[in-house]
Design an enzyme around this catalytic site. Structure first.
Site, PDB file in Angstrom:
ATOM      1  N   LEU A   8       0.850  -1.198   0.000  1.00  0.00           N
ATOM      2  CA  LEU A   8       0.000   0.000   0.000  1.00  0.00           C
ATOM      3  C   LEU A   8       0.884   1.246   0.000  1.00  0.00           C
ATOM      4  O   LEU A   8       1.734   1.424   0.871  1.00  0.00           O
ATOM      5  CB  LEU A   8      -0.917   0.022   1.221  1.00  0.00           C
ATOM      6  CG  LEU A   8      -1.859  -1.186   1.367  1.00  0.00           C
ATOM      7  CD1 LEU A   8      -2.916  -0.907   2.426  1.00  0.00           C
ATOM      8  CD2 LEU A   8      -2.508  -1.554   0.035  1.00  0.00           C
ATOM      9  N   GLY A  11      -0.977   6.714   0.097  1.00  0.00           N
ATOM     10  CA  GLY A  11      -1.211   7.802   1.054  1.00  0.00           C
ATOM     11  C   GLY A  11      -0.586   9.114   0.638  1.00  0.00           C
ATOM     12  O   GLY A  11       0.338   9.166  -0.179  1.00  0.00           O
ATOM     13  N   ARG A  15       2.147  15.119   6.462  1.00  0.00           N
ATOM     14  CA  ARG A  15       3.133  15.627   7.416  1.00  0.00           C
ATOM     15  C   ARG A  15       4.555  15.681   6.864  1.00  0.00           C
ATOM     16  O   ARG A  15       5.461  16.218   7.496  1.00  0.00           O
ATOM     17  CB  ARG A  15       3.097  14.784   8.701  1.00  0.00           C
ATOM     18  CG  ARG A  15       1.945  15.202   9.607  1.00  0.00           C
ATOM     19  CD  ARG A  15       1.944  14.411  10.887  1.00  0.00           C
ATOM     20  NE  ARG A  15       1.321  13.112  10.721  1.00  0.00           N
ATOM     21  CZ  ARG A  15       1.483  12.096  11.564  1.00  0.00           C
ATOM     22  NH1 ARG A  15       2.266  12.231  12.614  1.00  0.00           N
ATOM     23  NH2 ARG A  15       0.857  10.949  11.358  1.00  0.00           N
ATOM     24  N   LYS A  22       5.292  10.631  -0.393  1.00  0.00           N
ATOM     25  CA  LYS A  22       6.043  10.143   0.760  1.00  0.00           C
ATOM     26  C   LYS A  22       6.931   8.950   0.444  1.00  0.00           C
ATOM     27  O   LYS A  22       8.106   8.908   0.833  1.00  0.00           O
ATOM     28  CB  LYS A  22       5.066   9.785   1.888  1.00  0.00           C
ATOM     29  CG  LYS A  22       5.735   9.176   3.096  1.00  0.00           C
ATOM     30  CD  LYS A  22       4.852   9.202   4.326  1.00  0.00           C
ATOM     31  CE  LYS A  22       3.756   8.177   4.285  1.00  0.00           C
ATOM     32  NZ  LYS A  22       2.972   8.184   5.539  1.00  0.00           N
ATOM     33  N   GLY A  78      -9.658   3.763   2.396  1.00  0.00           N
ATOM     34  CA  GLY A  78      -9.266   2.919   3.517  1.00  0.00           C
ATOM     35  C   GLY A  78      -8.371   1.770   3.085  1.00  0.00           C
ATOM     36  O   GLY A  78      -8.299   1.425   1.904  1.00  0.00           O
ATOM     37  N   ASN A 167      -1.742  -3.883  16.212  1.00  0.00           N
ATOM     38  CA  ASN A 167      -1.588  -4.337  14.842  1.00  0.00           C
ATOM     39  C   ASN A 167      -0.469  -3.562  14.159  1.00  0.00           C
ATOM     40  O   ASN A 167      -0.494  -2.339  14.129  1.00  0.00           O
ATOM     41  CB  ASN A 167      -2.927  -4.077  14.119  1.00  0.00           C
ATOM     42  CG  ASN A 167      -2.865  -4.406  12.647  1.00  0.00           C
ATOM     43  OD1 ASN A 167      -2.109  -5.275  12.219  1.00  0.00           O
ATOM     44  ND2 ASN A 167      -3.695  -3.718  11.860  1.00  0.00           N
ATOM     45  N   ASN A 384      42.396  19.056 -22.801  1.00  0.00           N
ATOM     46  CA  ASN A 384      41.748  17.975 -23.546  1.00  0.00           C
ATOM     47  C   ASN A 384      40.577  18.458 -24.381  1.00  0.00           C
ATOM     48  O   ASN A 384      40.061  17.720 -25.195  1.00  0.00           O
ATOM     49  CB  ASN A 384      41.277  16.875 -22.584  1.00  0.00           C
ATOM     50  CG  ASN A 384      40.256  17.379 -21.584  1.00  0.00           C
ATOM     51  OD1 ASN A 384      40.302  18.532 -21.156  1.00  0.00           O
ATOM     52  ND2 ASN A 384      39.329  16.527 -21.216  1.00  0.00           N
ATOM     53  N   ARG A 438      59.852  27.737 -24.283  1.00  0.00           N
ATOM     54  CA  ARG A 438      60.070  28.682 -23.201  1.00  0.00           C
ATOM     55  C   ARG A 438      60.658  29.944 -23.803  1.00  0.00           C
ATOM     56  O   ARG A 438      61.639  29.894 -24.547  1.00  0.00           O
ATOM     57  CB  ARG A 438      61.043  28.057 -22.196  1.00  0.00           C
ATOM     58  CG  ARG A 438      61.047  28.761 -20.871  1.00  0.00           C
ATOM     59  CD  ARG A 438      62.030  28.092 -19.943  1.00  0.00           C
ATOM     60  NE  ARG A 438      61.532  26.849 -19.362  1.00  0.00           N
ATOM     61  CZ  ARG A 438      62.307  26.027 -18.670  1.00  0.00           C
ATOM     62  NH1 ARG A 438      63.590  26.266 -18.517  1.00  0.00           N
ATOM     63  NH2 ARG A 438      61.787  24.936 -18.141  1.00  0.00           N
TER      64      ARG A 438
HETATM   65  C1  UD1 Z   1      -3.413   1.032  10.145  1.00  0.00           C
HETATM   66  C2  UD1 Z   1      -4.254  -0.104  10.730  1.00  0.00           C
HETATM   67  C3  UD1 Z   1      -4.000  -0.180  12.239  1.00  0.00           C
HETATM   68  C4  UD1 Z   1      -2.512  -0.377  12.507  1.00  0.00           C
HETATM   69  C5  UD1 Z   1      -1.718   0.726  11.825  1.00  0.00           C
HETATM   70  C6  UD1 Z   1      -0.242   0.467  11.926  1.00  0.00           C
HETATM   71  C7  UD1 Z   1      -6.261  -0.170   9.351  1.00  0.00           C
HETATM   72  C8  UD1 Z   1      -7.687   0.204   9.266  1.00  0.00           C
HETATM   73  N1  UD1 Z   1      -5.649   0.188  10.473  1.00  0.00           N
HETATM   74  O1  UD1 Z   1      -3.892   2.236  10.723  1.00  0.00           O
HETATM   75  O2  UD1 Z   1      -4.727  -1.249  12.792  1.00  0.00           O
HETATM   76  O3  UD1 Z   1      -2.273  -0.377  13.886  1.00  0.00           O
HETATM   77  O4  UD1 Z   1      -2.047   0.790  10.429  1.00  0.00           O
HETATM   78  O5  UD1 Z   1       0.446   1.586  11.443  1.00  0.00           O
HETATM   79  O6  UD1 Z   1      -5.737  -0.764   8.461  1.00  0.00           O
HETATM   80  N2  UD1 Z   1      -3.394   3.542   2.524  1.00  0.00           N
HETATM   81  C9  UD1 Z   1      -3.674   3.481   1.192  1.00  0.00           C
HETATM   82  N3  UD1 Z   1      -4.946   3.681   0.774  1.00  0.00           N
HETATM   83  C10 UD1 Z   1      -5.962   3.974   1.622  1.00  0.00           C
HETATM   84  C11 UD1 Z   1      -5.665   4.051   2.988  1.00  0.00           C
HETATM   85  C12 UD1 Z   1      -4.384   3.819   3.424  1.00  0.00           C
HETATM   86  O7  UD1 Z   1      -2.793   3.232   0.387  1.00  0.00           O
HETATM   87  O8  UD1 Z   1      -7.102   4.134   1.170  1.00  0.00           O
HETATM   88  C13 UD1 Z   1      -2.040   3.327   2.989  1.00  0.00           C
HETATM   89  C14 UD1 Z   1      -1.491   4.587   3.626  1.00  0.00           C
HETATM   90  O9  UD1 Z   1      -0.767   5.348   2.672  1.00  0.00           O
HETATM   91  C15 UD1 Z   1      -0.574   4.065   4.697  1.00  0.00           C
HETATM   92  C16 UD1 Z   1      -1.187   2.719   5.069  1.00  0.00           C
HETATM   93  O10 UD1 Z   1      -2.056   2.364   4.012  1.00  0.00           O
HETATM   94  O11 UD1 Z   1       0.710   3.820   4.190  1.00  0.00           O
HETATM   95  C17 UD1 Z   1      -1.901   2.753   6.393  1.00  0.00           C
HETATM   96  O12 UD1 Z   1      -2.991   3.620   6.308  1.00  0.00           O
HETATM   97  P1  UD1 Z   1      -3.444   4.547   7.489  1.00  0.00           P
HETATM   98  O13 UD1 Z   1      -4.711   5.187   7.122  1.00  0.00           O
HETATM   99  O14 UD1 Z   1      -2.328   5.410   7.914  1.00  0.00           O
HETATM  100  O15 UD1 Z   1      -3.739   3.486   8.628  1.00  0.00           O
HETATM  101  P2  UD1 Z   1      -3.516   3.681  10.169  1.00  0.00           P
HETATM  102  O16 UD1 Z   1      -4.503   4.640  10.672  1.00  0.00           O
HETATM  103  O17 UD1 Z   1      -2.098   3.950  10.449  1.00  0.00           O
END
Ligand code: UD1
Ligand code: CA
Length: 455
Positions: A8, A11, A15, A22, A78, A167, A384, A438
């Site tokens: 994945l 995102g 930040r 990122k 998500g 998790n 050169n 020279r």
């Molecule tokens: C997620 C987990 C959480 C875990 C945590 C660890 C879920 C719902 N929750 O939460 O249990 O403790 O990671 O860090 O999975 N991303 C996408 N597409 C999306 C959403 C997210 O590519 O639609 C990617 C984000 O870029 C990121 C990663 O998935 O790299 C995690 O997503 P994020 O929304 O940050 O999940 P957390 O809230 O950290």
């Protein structure tokens, strides 16, 4: 068993405060995502699917050589939604492992352990226990310690928030089942997101026992959200590399002042002084000594080479026992043979310098073929470039080039020739002879310095 890996990487990384997505920010000189792709490859993934979104094609375009299926997630709904987008690319797989483009230091060994610990069941999780679990999804277990579900922080009750097992986000599942569970998850939660974590509850309802494994270190599952976190992981990574080098027989003046952005291999008894930066593929032979503040990039040093302070070697080969620097610069396609000395403020580009030759002070050697045992005097320049094309300078074995000579290429200096200091050599100089250009020295008798006129 065919293992597919879904990464994945959609995102936004708000930040990071950056125009660059990122997962393209560097750690140890390479994008975060490159490290995750390496881990997937190390596992022997039969298929890799990368879910990208923010930054558009920038992310896939940064990896033209990587064999992966790039799946765009136009709307970030998500983690569950994100994995679902990649499931068509996993059609031929038996199991699917989910990784994250912003969790760069995950160890293939840990993932192998997770995959093998999950062999008997359809779902496995990498979980960890933290003193402060804030922000993470909590692992909810029953009285007999079986995993029941994951509750996200924002959806958790006070009692669930007290759970310290969390998790990491990394899961592995049997592909068919995962596809079915993902189709059944909803977004009825505080964040209105399709949570990947909801598959755990669905799996348990299907009678699946969820396997769990812990990572070796917290750093390997640490996600990057801002530049301070990248810097912290960078230091951790570099420290680990330094430890490995030391255990392998390399002395580091300070293990905190070495940065390797690429691969560094040192043979036995190498000494690396402080502030060395290595980029690309660097090979250092036995008993080499590298002085402080050097940069080595894509280069090979033979045994016993000494590189003195503040030297830069890029794309060059240096053979046994040569001495480079201080303040020397070897540029690409330079080959310096055994026992040569390249001294201070000497730049060498695309040149071959044969054994035992010396270019000790203030010189530019470009597009040159220099034989063995040549002495190039201080301030010698190979001219050169004529403004349009580059030309070759050849200097035969045993020649002696007087200081401050300009060698106007194309030009050849014969073996054993001597060139008088200050010469501009624009025609070939014969072997074994003294050649010089020279203007004769003159003294003007009775000449007087001008004196200031009185007005
Ligand atoms: C997620 C987990 C959480 C875990 C945590 C660890 C879920 C719902 N929750 O939460 O249990 O403790 O990671 O860090 O999975 N991303 C996408 N597409 C999306 C959403 C997210 O590519 O639609 C990617 C984000 O870029 C990121 C990663 O998935 O790299 C995690 O997503 P994020 O929304 O940050 O999940 P957390 O809230 O950290
Ligand atoms: Ca996160």
């Amino acid at each position: 068993m065919k293992l597919g890996v879904v990464i994945l990487a959609a995102g936004k990384g708000t930040r990071m405060q950056s125009a660059l997505p990122k997962v393209l920010h560097p750690l140890a000189g390479r994008p975060l995502l490159a490290h995750v792709l390496d881990a997937a490859a190390a596992l022997g993934a039969a298929q890799i699917g990368v879910v990208y979104g923010h930054g558009g094609r920038q992310v896939p375009d940064a990896f033209p050589e990587v064999k992966a299926t790039w799946v765009e997630q136009a709307e970030r709904l998500g983690t569950g939604h994100a994995v679902l987008q990649a499931m068509p690319a996993m059609a031929e797989m038996d199991r699917v492992l989910v990784l994250y483009g912003d969790v760069p230091l995950i160890e293939p060994e840990t993932l192998n352990r997770l995959v093998s610990d999950t062999a008997e069941t359809r779902l496995g999780l990498l979980t960890m226990t933290l003193d402060d679990p804030a922000g993470y999804g909590r692992i909810v277990r029953d009285k007999s310690n079986r995993v029941l579900k994951i509750v996200e922080q924002k959806d958790a009750s006070a009692a669930e928030r007290a759970i310290t097992e969390v998790n990491t986000g990394i899961i592995v599942a049997e592909r068919d089942s995962l596809a079915q569970w993902l189709r059944r998850i909803g977004n009825d939660n505080v964040q209105r997101e399709y949570y990947l974590t909801d598959v755990i509850g669905l799996a348990v309802a299907d009678g699946v026992t969820v396997a769990t494994t812990a990572p070796e270190t917290l750093e390997e599952v640490a996600g990057v959200n801002d530049r301070a976190q990248i810097a912290a992981l960078e230091r951790y990574y570099q420290r680990g590399l330094a430890e490995k080098l030391m255990l392998g027989g390399t002395t580091l003046a300070d293990p905190n002042r070495l940065d390797v952005r690429g691969s560094l291999r040192c043979d036995q008894d190498v000494f690396l002084d402080v502030n060395l930066i290595c980029e690309g593929r660097v090979r250092i032979g036995a008993n080499c000594r590298i002085g402080p503040n050097c940069i080595l990039k894509d280069c090979t040093l033979g045994p016993g080479v000494e590189v003195l302070a503040n030297s830069i070697i890029e794309g060059a080969t240096v053979a046994a026992g040569a001495r480079i620097g201080p303040f020397a610069r070897l540029r690409p396609e330079s080959e310096v043979a055994e026992g040569c000395h390249i001294g201070n403020f000497v730049e060498v580009k695309k040149s071959h310098i044969a054994a035992g030759s010396k270019v000790n002070h203030l010189s530019y050697i470009g597009d040159a073929e220099i034989g063995a045992g040549v002495n190039v005097g201080a301030g010698t320049i190979t001219c050169n470039y004529d403004g349009a094309n580059k030309h070759l300078t050849r200097i035969g074995e045993g020649a002696f080039i007087g200081s401050n000579t300009a060698l106007v290429a194309p030009v050849t200096v014969g073996a054993g020739a001597t060139i008088g200091a200050g010469s501009v050599i624009s025609r070939d100089a014969p072997a074994e002879q003294l050649t010089l250009t020279r203007a004769p020295q003159a003294t003007i008798k009775g000449w007087q310095r001008p004196v200031k006129s009185s007005t």
